[in-house]
Write a protein that holds these residues in place. Structure first.
Motif, PDB file in Angstrom:
ATOM      1  N   MET A 154      50.208 -68.127  32.381  1.00 43.39           N
ATOM      2  CA  MET A 154      49.557 -67.503  33.534  1.00 43.39           C
ATOM      3  C   MET A 154      49.028 -66.129  33.132  1.00 43.39           C
ATOM      4  O   MET A 154      49.727 -65.360  32.462  1.00 43.39           O
ATOM      5  N   SER A 155      47.804 -65.850  33.534  1.00 42.56           N
ATOM      6  CA  SER A 155      47.210 -64.547  33.222  1.00 42.56           C
ATOM      7  C   SER A 155      46.254 -64.189  34.352  1.00 42.56           C
ATOM      8  O   SER A 155      45.644 -65.082  34.954  1.00 42.56           O
ATOM      9  N   ILE A 156      46.128 -62.915  34.658  1.00 47.85           N
ATOM     10  CA  ILE A 156      45.167 -62.532  35.698  1.00 47.85           C
ATOM     11  C   ILE A 156      43.763 -62.916  35.241  1.00 47.85           C
ATOM     12  O   ILE A 156      43.002 -63.527  35.972  1.00 47.85           O
ATOM     13  N   GLU A 157      43.451 -62.548  34.022  1.00 46.55           N
ATOM     14  CA  GLU A 157      42.117 -62.835  33.483  1.00 46.55           C
ATOM     15  C   GLU A 157      42.217 -63.967  32.462  1.00 46.55           C
ATOM     16  O   GLU A 157      43.239 -64.122  31.814  1.00 46.55           O
ATOM     17  N   ASP A 158      41.138 -64.721  32.360  1.00 44.42           N
ATOM     18  CA  ASP A 158      41.141 -65.874  31.459  1.00 44.42           C
ATOM     19  C   ASP A 158      40.881 -65.409  30.026  1.00 44.42           C
ATOM     20  O   ASP A 158      39.768 -64.985  29.705  1.00 44.42           O
TER      21      ASP A 158
ATOM     22  N   ASP B 197      47.624 -61.148  22.127  1.00 43.30           N
ATOM     23  CA  ASP B 197      47.712 -62.273  21.178  1.00 43.30           C
ATOM     24  C   ASP B 197      49.036 -62.318  20.435  1.00 43.30           C
ATOM     25  O   ASP B 197      49.093 -62.718  19.275  1.00 43.30           O
ATOM     26  N   ARG B 198      50.120 -61.924  21.099  1.00 43.96           N
ATOM     27  CA  ARG B 198      51.408 -61.972  20.404  1.00 43.96           C
ATOM     28  C   ARG B 198      51.787 -63.410  20.089  1.00 43.96           C
ATOM     29  O   ARG B 198      51.616 -64.310  20.918  1.00 43.96           O
ATOM     30  N   SER B 199      52.346 -63.574  18.914  1.00 47.91           N
ATOM     31  CA  SER B 199      52.802 -64.900  18.466  1.00 47.91           C
ATOM     32  C   SER B 199      54.160 -65.207  19.096  1.00 47.91           C
ATOM     33  O   SER B 199      54.834 -64.329  19.651  1.00 47.91           O
TER      34      SER B 199
ATOM     35  N   SER C 294      51.307 -55.787  37.746  1.00 48.33           N
ATOM     36  CA  SER C 294      49.949 -56.079  38.153  1.00 48.33           C
ATOM     37  C   SER C 294      49.790 -55.513  39.494  1.00 48.33           C
ATOM     38  O   SER C 294      50.636 -55.530  40.376  1.00 48.33           O
ATOM     39  N   ALA C 295      48.977 -55.189  38.775  1.00 46.66           N
ATOM     40  CA  ALA C 295      48.705 -54.481  40.008  1.00 46.66           C
ATOM     41  C   ALA C 295      48.139 -55.433  41.051  1.00 46.66           C
ATOM     42  O   ALA C 295      47.620 -56.472  40.738  1.00 46.66           O
TER      43      ALA C 295
ATOM     44  N   ILE D  43      54.579 -65.909  32.002  1.00 45.86           N
ATOM     45  CA  ILE D  43      53.810 -65.058  32.930  1.00 45.86           C
ATOM     46  C   ILE D  43      53.182 -63.926  32.131  1.00 45.86           C
ATOM     47  O   ILE D  43      53.873 -63.188  31.427  1.00 45.86           O
ATOM     48  N   GLY D  44      51.880 -63.775  32.262  1.00 45.22           N
ATOM     49  CA  GLY D  44      51.181 -62.760  31.474  1.00 45.22           C
ATOM     50  C   GLY D  44      51.010 -63.257  30.058  1.00 45.22           C
ATOM     51  O   GLY D  44      51.395 -62.624  29.083  1.00 45.22           O
ATOM     52  N   ALA D  45      50.386 -64.419  29.955  1.00 48.81           N
ATOM     53  CA  ALA D  45      50.338 -65.125  28.668  1.00 48.81           C
ATOM     54  C   ALA D  45      49.260 -64.598  27.726  1.00 48.81           C
ATOM     55  O   ALA D  45      49.248 -64.957  26.544  1.00 48.81           O
TER      56      ALA D  45
HETATM   57  C1  LIG Z   1      49.347 -56.968  27.600  1.00 45.35           C
HETATM   58  S1  LIG Z   1      48.964 -58.647  28.043  1.00 45.35           S
HETATM   59  C2  LIG Z   1      50.345 -59.493  27.271  1.00 45.35           C
HETATM   60  C3  LIG Z   1      49.938 -60.875  26.827  1.00 45.35           C
HETATM   61  C4  LIG Z   1      50.978 -61.707  26.071  1.00 45.35           C
HETATM   62  N1  LIG Z   1      52.237 -61.806  26.749  1.00 45.35           N
HETATM   63  C5  LIG Z   1      51.182 -61.138  24.699  1.00 45.35           C
HETATM   64  O1  LIG Z   1      52.263 -60.578  24.461  1.00 45.35           O
HETATM   65  O2  LIG Z   1      50.272 -61.228  23.868  1.00 45.35           O
HETATM   66  C6  LIG Z   1      49.376 -58.660  29.781  1.00 45.35           C
HETATM   67  C7  LIG Z   1      49.192 -59.995  30.458  1.00 45.35           C
HETATM   68  O3  LIG Z   1      49.877 -59.962  31.712  1.00 45.35           O
HETATM   69  C8  LIG Z   1      49.026 -60.479  32.716  1.00 45.35           C
HETATM   70  N2  LIG Z   1      49.529 -60.000  34.017  1.00 45.35           N
HETATM   71  C9  LIG Z   1      49.736 -58.743  34.425  1.00 45.35           C
HETATM   72  N3  LIG Z   1      50.237 -58.730  35.662  1.00 45.35           N
HETATM   73  C10 LIG Z   1      50.377 -60.024  36.047  1.00 45.35           C
HETATM   74  C11 LIG Z   1      50.849 -60.671  37.223  1.00 45.35           C
HETATM   75  N4  LIG Z   1      51.303 -59.973  38.266  1.00 45.35           N
HETATM   76  N5  LIG Z   1      50.828 -62.018  37.284  1.00 45.35           N
HETATM   77  C12 LIG Z   1      50.373 -62.740  36.225  1.00 45.35           C
HETATM   78  N6  LIG Z   1      49.924 -62.178  35.087  1.00 45.35           N
HETATM   79  C13 LIG Z   1      49.921 -60.841  34.994  1.00 45.35           C
HETATM   80  C14 LIG Z   1      47.655 -60.043  32.270  1.00 45.35           C
HETATM   81  O4  LIG Z   1      46.644 -60.716  32.930  1.00 45.35           O
HETATM   82  C15 LIG Z   1      47.767 -60.372  30.786  1.00 45.35           C
HETATM   83  O5  LIG Z   1      47.574 -61.745  30.549  1.00 45.35           O
END
Ligand SMILES: C[S@@+](CC[C@H](N)C(=O)[O-])C[C@H]1O[C@@H](n2cnc3c(N)ncnc32)[C@H](O)[C@@H]1O
Length: 289
Positions: A118-122, A52-54, A16-17, A82-84
């Protein structure tokens, strides 16, 4: 901009950027493109941005120990994803099906651990809100609008298990800062499971997946020689690391299991030297001396 979706051989494993850090400023244009991906909604979401990975996809992508570690969590334990994305993996954990498939520790598991997505965007869906309303307060939490680095340890608390499936570990511009934060949040003997696509693996002499492109995540020493991500993780103090290359995935992936074994953690610093927006972005880092 690279648009990438990684898939398993047998089952599509739905793959993340930060703007403030001084090191990130040279990539301002690419970071702005990356922000658009995070903001994208509906048809504008790029194909490769899988949200939306399971839990089954997590289990297939991550190291084999992940499934057992999750099954052995107790009600007093905490899991951070992280990155949910939509939080589907967390929703799948709170199902009777999970208990059917995880007999070991079933009695001790009780009402299960607290899970924090946790996700950057909701990206929460009605299914998330329904599940949250059906569980005891705070059993599942969803944190949005900030990156991992923007939370203090006091705000987040400590965790027994941290996962990251193509989340911050794949997207951050500052990998060493990110790892430092993860390890700070982990209990001693806690586990971090993550994965990278298209990376120079520890076990194999694999080449970048896309002809003419570098690996998606690359680390070099000051003299330009390569440092494998696995070797860099192993150079962190107070951790035990295992790395597993999965060459049959397209692109190939490497799964990392990092166990924190003591508190005196020191993460070798990586300076970001390359960032190209994508899903996930292409990143280059230089190991500081
Ligand atoms: C490609 S999606 C993957 C979502 C989930 N893990 C899946 O496999 O379906 C990337 C996710 O990572 C989050 N993300 C990216 N950089 C992040 C950071 N530094 N801190 C928290 N979330 C982050 C995005 O907001 C998003 O929710």
């Amino acid at each position: 901009m690279k648009r990438l979706r990684f898939a398993g051989l047998l089952l599509c494993a739905a793959a993340s950027a930060h703007a403030q850090a001084p090191a990130a400023r040279p990539f301002a244009e690419e970071i702005a493109k990356q922000e658009e991906i995070y903001r994208s909604r509906g048809a504008a979401v790029p194909d490769g941005y899988v949200i939306d990975r399971s839990l089954l996809s997590y289990t297939q992508a991550l190291a084999p120990d992940f499934d057992r570690a999750l099954g052995l969590l107790r009600p007093g334990d905490r899991w951070l994803d992280i990155g949910a994305g939509r939080g589907q993996a967390i929703l799948d954990y709170y199902t009777p099906r999970f208990d059917m498939l995880h007999f070991e520790g079933r009695d001790e598991r009780g009402s299960k651990a607290q899970a924090v997505g946790m996700s950057i965007e909701d990206r929460r869906t009605p299914a998330w809100h329904e599940k949250a309303a059906s569980l005891p307060p705070d059993k599942i939490r969803y944190l949005a609008s900030r990156r991992l680095r923007d939370y203090s340890r006091d705000e987040l608390g400590k965790f027994r298990l941290v996962t990251d499936v193509v989340g911050g570990f794949s997207y951050t511009t500052d990998l060493s800062l990110f790892m430092g934060r993860v390890l700070d949040l982990l209990d001693v003997n806690g586990d971090f499971f993550t994965v990278l696509a298209d990376v120079s693996s520890q076990e194999s002499a694999n080449r970048p997946f896309y002809e003419g492109s570098p690996f998606l995540t690359a680390i070099a020493r000051a003299d330009g020689s390569e440092v494998k991500v696995c070797a860099w993780l192993k150079s962190i103090s107070c951790v035990q690391v295992t790395c597993e290359f999965k060459p049959k995935w397209r692109p190939p992936i490497e799964a990392f299991h990092v166990r924190k074994v003591c508190n005196e953690v020191s993460v070798p610093v990586l300076a970001p030297v390359h960032f190209e927006a994508g899903t996930p972005p292409e990143r280059g880092f230089k190991l500081a001396n």
